[in-house]
Write a protein that holds these residues in place. Structure first.
Motif, PDB file in Angstrom:
ATOM      1  N   GLY A  94      26.125  46.789  57.089  1.00  0.00           N
ATOM      2  CA  GLY A  94      24.960  46.714  56.219  1.00  0.00           C
ATOM      3  C   GLY A  94      25.134  47.366  54.866  1.00  0.00           C
ATOM      4  O   GLY A  94      24.197  47.397  54.057  1.00  0.00           O
ATOM      5  N   LYS A  95      26.323  47.911  54.593  1.00  0.00           N
ATOM      6  CA  LYS A  95      26.584  48.588  53.317  1.00  0.00           C
ATOM      7  C   LYS A  95      27.478  47.739  52.418  1.00  0.00           C
ATOM      8  O   LYS A  95      28.365  47.029  52.906  1.00  0.00           O
ATOM      9  N   TYR A  96      27.249  47.845  51.119  1.00  0.00           N
ATOM     10  CA  TYR A  96      28.137  47.226  50.135  1.00  0.00           C
ATOM     11  C   TYR A  96      29.187  48.264  49.735  1.00  0.00           C
ATOM     12  O   TYR A  96      28.846  49.319  49.180  1.00  0.00           O
ATOM     13  N   ILE A  97      30.447  47.952  50.008  1.00  0.00           N
ATOM     14  CA  ILE A  97      31.549  48.886  49.752  1.00  0.00           C
ATOM     15  C   ILE A  97      32.474  48.310  48.683  1.00  0.00           C
ATOM     16  O   ILE A  97      32.880  47.146  48.763  1.00  0.00           O
ATOM     17  N   GLY A  98      32.787  49.122  47.699  1.00  0.00           N
ATOM     18  CA  GLY A  98      33.630  48.678  46.600  1.00  0.00           C
ATOM     19  C   GLY A  98      35.092  49.000  46.825  1.00  0.00           C
ATOM     20  O   GLY A  98      35.438  50.072  47.325  1.00  0.00           O
ATOM     21  N   THR A  99      35.950  48.071  46.480  1.00  0.00           N
ATOM     22  CA  THR A  99      37.393  48.287  46.547  1.00  0.00           C
ATOM     23  C   THR A  99      38.017  47.664  45.302  1.00  0.00           C
ATOM     24  O   THR A  99      37.327  47.091  44.460  1.00  0.00           O
ATOM     25  N   ASN A 100      39.313  47.791  45.172  1.00  0.00           N
ATOM     26  CA  ASN A 100      40.008  47.174  44.045  1.00  0.00           C
ATOM     27  C   ASN A 100      41.261  46.487  44.562  1.00  0.00           C
ATOM     28  O   ASN A 100      42.184  47.154  45.044  1.00  0.00           O
ATOM     29  N   THR A 101      41.276  45.172  44.523  1.00  0.00           N
ATOM     30  CA  THR A 101      42.432  44.403  44.989  1.00  0.00           C
ATOM     31  C   THR A 101      43.368  44.017  43.848  1.00  0.00           C
ATOM     32  O   THR A 101      44.415  43.428  44.097  1.00  0.00           O
ATOM     33  N   ASP A 102      42.999  44.352  42.606  1.00  0.00           N
ATOM     34  CA  ASP A 102      43.870  44.024  41.469  1.00  0.00           C
ATOM     35  C   ASP A 102      45.220  44.721  41.594  1.00  0.00           C
ATOM     36  O   ASP A 102      46.272  44.089  41.491  1.00  0.00           O
TER      37      ASP A 102
END
Length: 281
Positions: A94-102
């Motif tokens: 239920g949470k929006y989690i930020g990551t970086n795939t660049d």
């Protein structure tokens, strides 16, 4: 019923991500859909709330929102915090989690160019200190290299980035003039700037006069598919690659994060090249 995924940015009409992801959903027989949402900076906060209301399962983030979105998310992974930017958001519990795939995407594309994937023995030069440079440099530093040099027109920005990378490997900041003079010392040279991008096709980030044969030379630009800098580097005997590899890999990593499915990277690459006029089925 399929799930909804998306992309937020401004402007957004030029993005190839919808074509790439929707094409892969279709090839895999999935009824999911990937939609681009053009959000101005003033609309970002309301836009993220709208994503939640629409129950969007994950989305990409592009310019100018990669930094501004961080405080609007429930959690952010450490690598994205080190980079200082988020390009992918996924939903978990239920949470929006930020990551970086660049950065991870670039790293995967780089490893395919190195014999025996021996990154830990390489001396790497990154040109630039902007958002793309941060993603590339931090991910390379975290993976472990022999040394990492950062060259930028404004030395202070390179010094700030090197201080972050020094937590993981030996990193230093140098001027562009020093980078040109010491080019023969590097095993991998990466241009993260827009220098050489269409329509400024005659410009180059650095002279390749002192480039050694066999050096890996990478340019994040893919319009044109081969910049003047890459062409001259290839003539010097370098192993060259453009930005399509990173674009495909970062997209594939986001796809995996959202769906748990490994997409066909070659198929995604072919779709992008066809769209750019560099490949035909």
């Amino acid at each position: 019923m399929g799930k909804l995924y998306g992309l937020i940015g401004h402007p957004i009409a030029h993005s190839m991500s919808p074509m790439m992801h929707n094409g892969e959903f279709k090839e895999l027989g999935l009824s999911h859909h990937y939609q681009a949402f053009d959000l101005s900076p003033e609309q970002l906060e309301d836009g993220v709330e709208a994503m939640k209301m629409l129950d969007i399962q994950g989305f990409n983030v592009t310019i100018p929102h990669k930094v501004a979105i961080i405080p609007l998310l429930d959690e952010v992974e450490q690598e994205a915090l080190d980079i200082g930017a988020v390009n992918t958001v996924y939903k978990q519990d239920g949470k929006y989690i930020g990551t970086n795939t660049d950065g991870k995407g670039y790293l995967l594309s780089l490893l395919t160019l190195l014999q025996e994937n021996d990154l830990e023995n390489k001396k790497v030069l990154v040109i630039g200190a902007g958002g793309a440079a941060r993603a590339v440099a931090v991910s390379i530093a975290r993976a472990g290299v022999l040394s990492l040099s950062l060259a930028n027109r404004t030395l202070e920005k390179a010094e700030n980035l090197s201080s972050v990378c020094n937590s993981y490997t030996s990193a230093n900041a140098i001027t562009l003039q020093e980078a040109e003079a010491e080019l023969h010392h590097f095993d991998v040279v990466i241009n993260t700037t827009s220098i050489g991008m269409s329509p400024h096709l005659d410009r180059m980030p650095l002279s390749v006069e002192r480039l050694n044969e066999g050096t890996v030379v990478s340019d994040l630009i893919y319009n044109p598919l081969e910049t003047k800098w890459l062409k001259l580097s290839k003539q010097k005997g370098a192993v060259t690659d453009n930005g399509i590899s990173m674009f495909v890999e970062q997209g594939a990593l986001a796809f995996e994060k959202w769906t748990g499915i490994t997409p066909d990277r070659q198929r995604m690459r072919n779709a992008v090249l066809k769209e750019l006029g560099g490949y035909s089925c």
